[in-house]
Design a protein around this motif. Structure first.
Motif, short mmCIF file in Angstrom:
data_model
loop_
_atom_site.label_atom_id
_atom_site.label_comp_id
_atom_site.label_asym_id
_atom_site.label_seq_id
_atom_site.Cartn_x
_atom_site.Cartn_y
_atom_site.Cartn_z
N TYR A 1 0.81 -1.22 0.00
CA TYR A 1 0.00 0.00 0.00
C TYR A 1 0.84 1.27 0.00
O TYR A 1 0.28 2.37 0.05
CB TYR A 1 -1.00 -0.03 1.16
CG TYR A 1 -2.27 -0.75 0.75
CD1 TYR A 1 -3.35 -0.06 0.25
CD2 TYR A 1 -2.35 -2.14 0.82
CE1 TYR A 1 -4.49 -0.71 -0.18
CE2 TYR A 1 -3.49 -2.81 0.42
CZ TYR A 1 -4.56 -2.09 -0.09
OH TYR A 1 -5.70 -2.75 -0.52
N GLU B 1 1.11 3.94 -4.93
CA GLU B 1 -0.11 4.69 -5.23
C GLU B 1 -0.87 4.09 -6.42
O GLU B 1 -2.10 4.11 -6.45
CB GLU B 1 0.22 6.16 -5.52
CG GLU B 1 0.71 6.93 -4.32
CD GLU B 1 -0.32 7.03 -3.21
OE1 GLU B 1 -1.55 7.07 -3.53
OE2 GLU B 1 0.06 7.07 -2.03
N ARG C 1 -2.97 1.29 -5.17
CA ARG C 1 -4.15 1.81 -4.48
C ARG C 1 -5.24 2.19 -5.49
O ARG C 1 -6.42 1.85 -5.31
CB ARG C 1 -3.78 3.03 -3.64
CG ARG C 1 -2.95 2.73 -2.41
CD ARG C 1 -2.71 4.01 -1.62
NE ARG C 1 -1.98 3.78 -0.38
CZ ARG C 1 -2.27 4.37 0.77
NH1 ARG C 1 -3.26 5.25 0.84
NH2 ARG C 1 -1.56 4.11 1.86
N PHE D 1 -6.00 4.84 3.11
CA PHE D 1 -6.54 4.22 1.89
C PHE D 1 -8.06 4.13 1.99
O PHE D 1 -8.77 4.45 1.03
CB PHE D 1 -5.97 2.82 1.66
CG PHE D 1 -6.73 2.07 0.60
CD1 PHE D 1 -6.50 2.32 -0.75
CD2 PHE D 1 -7.71 1.14 0.93
CE1 PHE D 1 -7.25 1.67 -1.74
CE2 PHE D 1 -8.45 0.48 -0.04
CZ PHE D 1 -8.21 0.74 -1.38
N CYS E 1 -10.75 5.57 -0.58
CA CYS E 1 -11.60 4.59 -1.25
C CYS E 1 -13.07 4.90 -1.04
O CYS E 1 -13.87 4.89 -2.00
CB CYS E 1 -11.26 3.19 -0.74
SG CYS E 1 -12.24 1.86 -1.46
#
Length: 227
Positions: free
Chosen positions: A174, A177, A180, A210, A214
Motif C-alpha cells: 500500500y 499509489e 491503491r 486508503f 476509497c
C-alpha cells in the motif's frame, strides 16, 4: 464490517474531517439490519448462485435484510491449499469463480435480491491476492518484497504471536499509489454493477488513509455504498 479487528486506542483515533468530504454514514436501513452470510460453495448441494437465487424468497421471509456473499472470485491455483483452495486467494477481482456460475448468474441473484428489497454486499480481500493474479507478472511493484526482492506472504504484525501461514496469498504494497488506484477501480467495478457494499477482510492491515480515499471514491458512484 471488518474482520479480525483488534480495537485499540490508536485504531479508534478520530480522523479530522476534510472540507468537501462526504462523511461515512450509518444509513437508517442498516441500523437494525439482519445480515446473512452466504458461503456459496457449501450453501446448497449444487454449490452455485442459481441455488442461492432460488432461495432468496425464503431468506426474505426469515427477515434477512443484507445478503453477504463470501468471496465469489476465481481462486488461485498456485500454492492452493487443501485441494479446493481458499476463496480469499483471489486471482481476479473482476471475475466470477466458475464453480458458482457466470456473471449473468450473479446479475440475476443481485436483481432478485433487490426485487425483494434486500441488499447484497461482497466479501472483499484488499490485503493480498492469490499467486495467480495478473498483477504479480504485470505489476510486481504492487507487492511487498523482502530484502532479496522476493514477494512475501502477509506478515503477522504481532511479533509475540506465531507467524501467519497464509502461504497461498501474496501481500499487497500500500505504499504504491498505482496499486491503491487499481484496488479502488476494482471496488468501483462492482458498485457500478449495483452491489450495495462490502465487508472487507483483514481491513486492519490496510492503511486507514486508503479507506478514507476509497470510501470517497465509492460515494461518487453510489452515495449509499455500505462499508
Amino acid at each position: 464490517i471488518t474482520a479480525c479487528k483488534n480495537t485499540t486506542e490508536e485504531s479508534m483515533e478520530q480522523q479530522i474531517p476534510v472540507v468537501g468530504e462526504i462523511q461515512p454514514t450509518h444509513y437508517e436501513w442498516s441500523k437494525n439490519a439482519v445480515i446473512y452470510e452466504v458461503n456459496t460453495r457449501q450453501y446448497s448441494r449444487d454449490g452455485n448462485f442459481d441455488a442461492v437465487t432460488a432461495d432468496l424468497p425464503r431468506l426474505n421471509k426469515m427477515g434477512i435484510d443484507i445478503v453477504w456473499l463470501m468471496p465469489l472470485f476465481p481462486i488461485s491455483e498456485k500454492h492452493r491449499k487443501e485441494g479446493l483452495g481458499s476463496p480469499y486467494a483471489v486471482s481476479d477481482y473482476r471475475a466470477i469463480n466458475p464453480e458458482f456460475g457466470t456473471m449473468v448468474d450473479f446479475d440475476e441473484l443481485l436483481a432478485k435480491a433487490h426485487e425483494l428489497g434486500m441488499k447484497v454486499i461482497l466479501d472483499w480481500v484488499p490485503n493480498h491476492t492469490g499467486w495467480d493474479h495478473a498483477w504479480l507478472t504485470e505489476h510486481p511493484e504492487y507487492y511487498t518484497k523482502d530484502e532479496a526482492g522476493n514477494v512475501i506472504i502477509p506478515q503477522n504484525p504481532n511479533k509475540d504471536e506465531a507467524p501467519w501461514d497464509w502461504t497461498d496469498v501474496a501481500d499487497l504494497n500500500y505504499d504504491n499509489e498505482d496499486m491503491r488506484d487499481s484496488m479502488i477501480n476494482m471496488f468501483k467495478f462492482w458498485v457500478e454493477k449495483g452491489v450495495d457494499g462490502f465487508r472487507c477482510d483483514v481491513a486492519h492491515q490496510v492503511p486507514t488513509d486508503f479507506w478514507r480515499t476509497c470510501i470517497q471514491e465509492l460515494y461518487k458512484v453510489n452515495p449509499s455504498t455500505y462499508m
